[in-house]
Structures are given as C-alpha cells and as structure tokens.
Design an enzyme around this catalytic site. Structure first.
Site, short mmCIF file in Angstrom:
data_model
loop_
_atom_site.label_atom_id
_atom_site.label_comp_id
_atom_site.label_asym_id
_atom_site.label_seq_id
_atom_site.Cartn_x
_atom_site.Cartn_y
_atom_site.Cartn_z
CD GLU A 1 -59.38 -10.51 -27.64
OE1 GLU A 1 -58.59 -9.87 -28.54
OE2 GLU A 1 -59.26 -10.27 -26.34
CG ASP B 1 -59.99 -6.37 -27.76
OD1 ASP B 1 -60.75 -6.04 -28.93
OD2 ASP B 1 -60.70 -6.78 -26.88
CG ASP C 1 -56.47 -5.75 -24.68
OD1 ASP C 1 -56.13 -6.78 -25.49
OD2 ASP C 1 -57.59 -5.74 -24.21
CG ASP D 1 -56.35 -10.70 -21.97
OD1 ASP D 1 -55.46 -11.18 -21.57
OD2 ASP D 1 -57.49 -10.80 -21.60
#
Ligand code: TSJ
Length: 687
Positions: A463, A536, A538, A540
C-alpha cells in the site's frame, strides 16, 4: 497411577488405535485446529447418517466448559449386542476398531468415506476420555474409554475401555445415542473448539439435510456474551432476551426447504431475478443429485457444491455435469421458445451463469477426492448422471406454469450477458495492439525479482508509493518482487469483468501474476507462489486488503484455494530502550504487554501508524524476512462464510459494513474478516 481398566480380551483391537496415535495426520489431516474439529465431525457424521437413513430427526451438539463436546441423536442407538466375531459389544467395536462403521450398515444408506469417514474410533484414540450412552429397547447402556500412561510399557495407551458396556437404567420409549469426549491436549496444538467453525458447519449440514433439526449449545458463553461478541442487531437481541440472556448460548438450525433455503440464504441482501429458487432432486445410476438455483442481479457465478455433505470448493466432475446440464437445457429451452433466432449460435454456458447462485449436493459411493486440498471430485462417472438429472429437473421445472416468468428472466439475463460478451470481444480485438504497449508500462511499476522459480518467488503488493520504496530497499531481490499500489484499487464487487479490467491497479496485479484472470485463469502460469498483501494496520489498509481479497476471491479463486495468498503483518509497536540495549516488536495489544514486561524498566514504546514510518531494516526484520516475519495464509475453507462476508463488506448493505467494521476495530491479527476466511500461520501445523 495405574488406573483400573477393563481388558477387552483382544489386544489386537487396540493396535489400530496405536497407529492413529502414532500418525494422527494420516487420519485427520493435521493436529491443529482443523484436525481438532475433524474428530468432532467424525462423531457428527455418524449421527447425520442415522438421520439420512430416516431413523433420527434431531441432533444436539454441546460445547462444554471443561473443553469436552457432546453429540446426541434420537436414532436407533448404536447396537449393544455382542459382535459374534470379536465377542465384544457393537458399541465397543465402533470405538475401538478402525473403519468399523460399514460393518453394521450394509443395507443402509451410507455414503461416508470421503474426507471424513475414518470412524468414531479415531476420535476415541485422540481423546483423553470418551463416554457413550445408548438408549435402546427400553434400556440405557453406558460405556467409557480413556487414555492413560502405562508405567510398564512406558507409553500412553489410548481409547482403552474402562469397563465393558453396561446397562445402567431404563429409558422408557426414548432412543438414541449420546457421545461425549475430551480431545487430548498432548495430541492437538489447540484443543479449543471454535464456535464460529462449529456454527458454520452445523448450519451447512442442516441445509444439506432437509428437515433435520440441529441444536448447537455453547455452555462456555451466555446469550448475552454472544450478542456482544457478534453484534447481534436489535431484532436478534430481543429474541435473545426472551430466551434468557444469561442462559448458555444456543441456536437451532432446521430448514424445511433444504438447499433451496441455502441458496436463498446465500442471496440475502442481494437483488434477485426471481423470488423462489429453482429446486430439484433426482437419481441416476446410483448417484443422488439435488440442486437449487437462484439468479441475482450481479455478474459473478457462485456455485457451492458438495459430495456426501462435504464441500468441494475445487469442483470436479459433478460440477462439470451441473454446468453442462444447465447449458444444454437452457439452450434447448431458448430454441424451442424461439428466444434464439434459427440462424444465431447458442448461448455459452457463461451467459447462463452470470449472477447465478447455486447449491449442488451429490451423494455417491466410492468417492475419489483430488486436488490441492483434496476437495475436488475425481470420479469421471459422476458427470453424465449429474448432467442428465439437471436437464431432467430443469425441464420439469420449466414445464410448470408458475415457473414461466423465472425461465424468461434467466434467458433475458443470458441475452444481456451474451451481448456484453460479444461487444467486449470486438473491443478487445481492436485494442489488442494498443494493449500490448499498455501492459509493458504496467509492469514498469513492478520491481521484479531476478529469480525464475515461481515456487520460490514472492510478490509483495504494498500500500502506497512510500512504503513501496522502503520495501524495494529492504527486499532480497533474488526472490522478492515489490508492487506498490498508488491509490485504492477498484472495489470489484458488482462490476463486470470488462469494468474490472479497465482499472489500472487491477491490471497491474494481473500482469504481474502472469496467470490471466476469470475463466482464463491458469494456475500453471503463476509467477509467484506467495502473493503477499502488505497494507497498513488501519482502516484504510483494512479496506485495501478487503478489496484485494475480494478481487482474488471473485476472479482468481484458484489462487486462493491453492493457498497462494497471504497477509503480511507489520508490527503495531516497537518496545525498546533508549540506549539500544533492547528492541522488541509487538503485533497486537496482548503482545505489547508481554514485550513491555520483557524489556523491563526504562522501556519506551513507539506506535507505528503506517508502513511508511518504518526504515528498510525494520520492515525487513519484522515483516519481510521469511525467518522472522508473521505471515498468515488466506484460505477459503468456508466459502459460504467468505461469500457472506464479501456481500456484507463489499456490497451495498452499508449498515452491515459499518457495523462489521465497528465490531472489528482491531485490524491486525485477530480481525474477524480474517477469522471468516480462515487464516493460518505461514509454517503452521495446518499444512
Ligand atoms: F460416532 C459414533 F459412533 F460415536 C456415533 C454414532 C455418535 C453418535 C452421536 C451417534 C451414532 C449413531 C449410530 N447414531 N445412530 C447410530 N446407529 C447405529 O449405529 C445403528 C443402529 C441400528 C442398526 C441396525 O441395523 O439395527 C444399525 C446401525 C448402524
């Protein structure tokens, strides 16, 4: 130490169980979580057989607080009389002889012998103790088995009868079998039954066995705790309250519509072309075929096939027969009704299967399972009978006036699919020259490895450009390739293949993998045997991971089924001392506490917000180095659960998705998305 136990008088009986102890993997596949559940399915299968024979209509499964599990049916009860050959009771034979099942039921329906079907004795051999109670002809009978360490022989004896089968009371008109056992924690790496795994399988079995009632109880948690854990909606919560929120969690599965209800369940929350699934059941040459079909407004094909109640996600000859039958019958139907012009060619099978949700359940003897995960039916003789039952069934259904609209809708959908297919091919032909240049540019983003052995090569899909750059510095270029993703790739759910292919990120992935896409996907051409998603920890990153998995699941399912897809797990924290005398990484909160303890006084904690914050060295150490990283393999063990999850997460049910994300705020190791598609450690015991 030496417990009293009853000597069967025939020691050879127990030798079979010794073999099971010696090589559990040979009998149950693994000694991990999968193997643990396998010994439960062995017992459940016996009860299911009794029900399939028409002697039982209710099965209970209870997960107990002490780690044991019990399975009960209201069937005839395992035979209690003395077996003439071995001179011991039928019950004892069942639990001490390998493959004893078939001996009693030559005249009965019994299609065991596939993935499961190694027999109840295997469960006994791998348990600390096992108890059985049989109610039959007015009497209650009981018997127990146990494992113990034999001091003289200096080895563990397992599955040994504690005493012979004994009458312990009267049962009146009651009849049935109850088996309770405690898995041996010296055999299994984990002895904790997973409620979600048991739920999924029992629900599936209830769908596959029309009218059978299966009651699952988990005494380890209350109704309240279950509601909290799974985020049951208001309606469910109200129902739970009526049932007593502090009672053990219990759920009842019973489907009068069988696999027709299954298809409807799979399509919940999707737009449907017709409200009632098409359902038919028939037999040809000793092969029993049952199918249910319902088309949705979407574009992908979802076929869930089973042989002898065992899922066959890798397909096989029964699926070929099923697809062939649909294509043949529907083309005939379309011609007969002048829905194809005389001069026009037939529809392709794909046209009829756009947006189809189907369940196919086949029962036959002598099944041969093949493929990477032994879930592909390898019996060629199954194909023609399945095809012929499907043609016969669809003809019968089409002849019923109430189904006319349904068949018209199906043909209309196929006409749309054929039109797009023809247009797409023309577009592709004209764009071919341009395309070849395109694909060169696409691979340009890829930092390819130098090695030429796909089985050793790894592709990291990373990413973000910045993390991609770090990964390029960190990698071992001989076998690790890096593909940075700029933006979010397209959410492929609800898109046609041609729209999906128009997305640059998606095309980059396809060309890097080199094995094609959709129906043209060819595993043999795969450039990387490990495809690692690195995003990541998180929201997203979670979303990107979901999008990529959805894409693989929809358009490269074989890649997932064959176990080539992995999730890379970057650490969430670094725990260290300022003077550099300690440095530890933690992948979740629990580990963080452990690592803080380990580093001791003067510890400092750094929280990583994204891959981009890590140095190349750190990324290598924690996430990319095969010796140290924490990789999890994605496998679709439960395609139904995965389907459900994808519909919820990626479809247009916004509330469902929000709730799902809220409930699963921990985006790392334990998130429920991963739970649903089943993950296992890279070098885990499940291999
Ligand atoms: F796995 C197992 F063996 F432990 C087990 C078997 C576990 C459970 C929960 C149920 C059963 C089981 C076996 N339920 N019902 C039966 N039925 C027979 O074994 C049976 C009974 C009668 C006759 C007959 O011919 O009279 C034949 C059979 C196979």
């Amino acid at each position: 130490m030496a417990q009293q136990h009853y000597d069967a008088g025939d020691i050879t009986i127990l030798e079979g169980l010794d073999a099971v102890r010696l090589r559990p993997g040979m009998y149950i596949g693994s000694t991990g979580t999968r193997g643990l559940h396998h010994i439960l399915w062995e017992i459940v299968d016996n009860a299911i057989d009794e029900a399939a024979n028409g002697y039982a209509d209710k099965i209970g499964v209870t997960l107990h607080k002490d780690g044991s599990v019990s399975v009960e049916d209201n069937g005839r009860g395992i035979p209690t009389d003395i077996h003439p050959k071995t001179k011991v009771s039928g019950v004892q034979v069942v639990f001490t002889q390998l493959h004893a099942g078939g001996k009693f039921d030559e005249h009965n329906y019994s299609f065991s012998g596939g993935l499961h079907g190694v027999g109840a004795s295997v469960t006994n051999a791998l348990s600390k103790w096992l108890k059985v109670r049989v109610n039959k002809d007015g009497d209650t009978w009981e018997m127990a088995f146990h494992s113990y360490f034999d001091e003289k022989k200096q080895k563990t004896e397992s599955g040994v009868p504690v005493a012979p089968l004994k009458k312990t009371g009267k049962c009146g008109k009651a009849h049935g079998t109850l088996v309770q056992f405690l898995p041996d924690d010296t055999v299994f790496s984990s002895v904790e039954f997973q409620l979600s795994t048991v739920e999924h399988r029992l629900r599936e079995l209830a769908f596959l066995n029309k009218g059978l009632t299966i009651v699952l109880t988990d005494e380890r948690i209350t109704m309240n705790e279950y509601a909290e854990k799974t985020g049951a909606d208001d309606g469910e919560a109200r129902q739970l309250d009526l049932m007593g929120a502090t009672q053990p969690y219990s759920v009842t599965y019973c489907y009068q519509g069988g696999i027709a209800d299954f298809a409807a369940y799979l399509n919940e929350g999707k737009s449907r072309l017709y409200s009632q699934p098409l359902y038919y059941k028939g037999e040809r040459d000793g092969i029993y075929v049952e199918f249910a079909i319902q088309h949705t407004g979407e574009f992908t094909e979802n076929l869930f096939s089973f042989v002898n109640n065992i899922p066959t996600p890798e397909g096989g000859f029964h699926e070929m027969g099923f697809r062939g039958g649909i294509t043949r019958m529907l083309n005939d139907y379309a011609r007969d009704n002048k829905l194809i012009k005389d001069k026009d060619p037939n529809f392709l099978g794909d046209d009829f299967r756009e947006g189809i949700t189907a369940v196919l359940s086949v029962k036959m003897k002598n099944v041969q399972f093949e493929g990477q995960t032994k879930t592909k039916l390898g019996n060629p003789e199954a194909r023609a009978p399945v095809e012929s039952v499907v043609v016969e069934g669809l003809r019968e259904l089409a002849a019923q006036a109430k189904n006319k609209k349904t068949f018209d809708e199906i043909i209309k959908k196929a006409q749309g699919a054929a039109r797009v297919r023809i247009a797409a091919r023309q577009a592709k032909d004209t764009a071919r020259a341009k395309n070849s240049i395109d694909s060169l540019q696409l691979v340009g983003k890829l930092a390819a490895c130098s090695g030429r052995k796909p089985e050793l090569n790894e592709l990291f899909i990373v990413e973000g450009d910045s993390a991609g750059g770090t990964a390029k510095q960190a990698r071992v270029r001989q076998f690790q390739s890096i593909l940075p993703l700029r933006g979010k790739p397209l959410n492929v759910e609800k898109k046609r293949l041609d729209q999906v292919l128009a997305n640059e990120e998606i095309r980059t992935i396809i060309s890097a993998l080199g094995a094609g896409v959709g129906n043209d996907f060819n595993l043999d051409k795969l450039n990387y045997h490990k495809v690692i998603i690195l995003s990541d920890a998180d929201q997203d990153g979670f979303h990107i991971r979901c999008i990529l998995l959805t894409f693989f699941f929809r358009y490269m399912r074989e890649l997932v089924n064959a176990g080539h897809v992995y999730i890379g797990m970057p650490p969430l924290y670094k725990v260290y001392r300022a003077n550099g005398s300690a440095e530890e990484y933690a992948y979740d909160e629990k580990e963080l506490a452990e690592k803080i303890e380990k580093v001791g006084r003067g510890y400092l904690v750094q929280r990583y917000k994204g891959l981009g914050e890590m140095s190349a060295e750190q990324l290598w150490k924690t996430t990319m180095d095969p010796m140290r990283r924490n990789l999890t393999q994605v496998t679709i063990e439960d395609a139904v659960a995965a389907e459900d999850m994808i519909t919820t997460l990626m479809g247009d049910r916004v509330e469902g998705r929000k709730e799902f994300l809220n409930r699963n705020a921990n985006f790392n190791k334990t998130d429920a998305f991963m739970d649903k598609v089943k993950i296992r450690k890279e070098d885990g015991d499940e291999a």
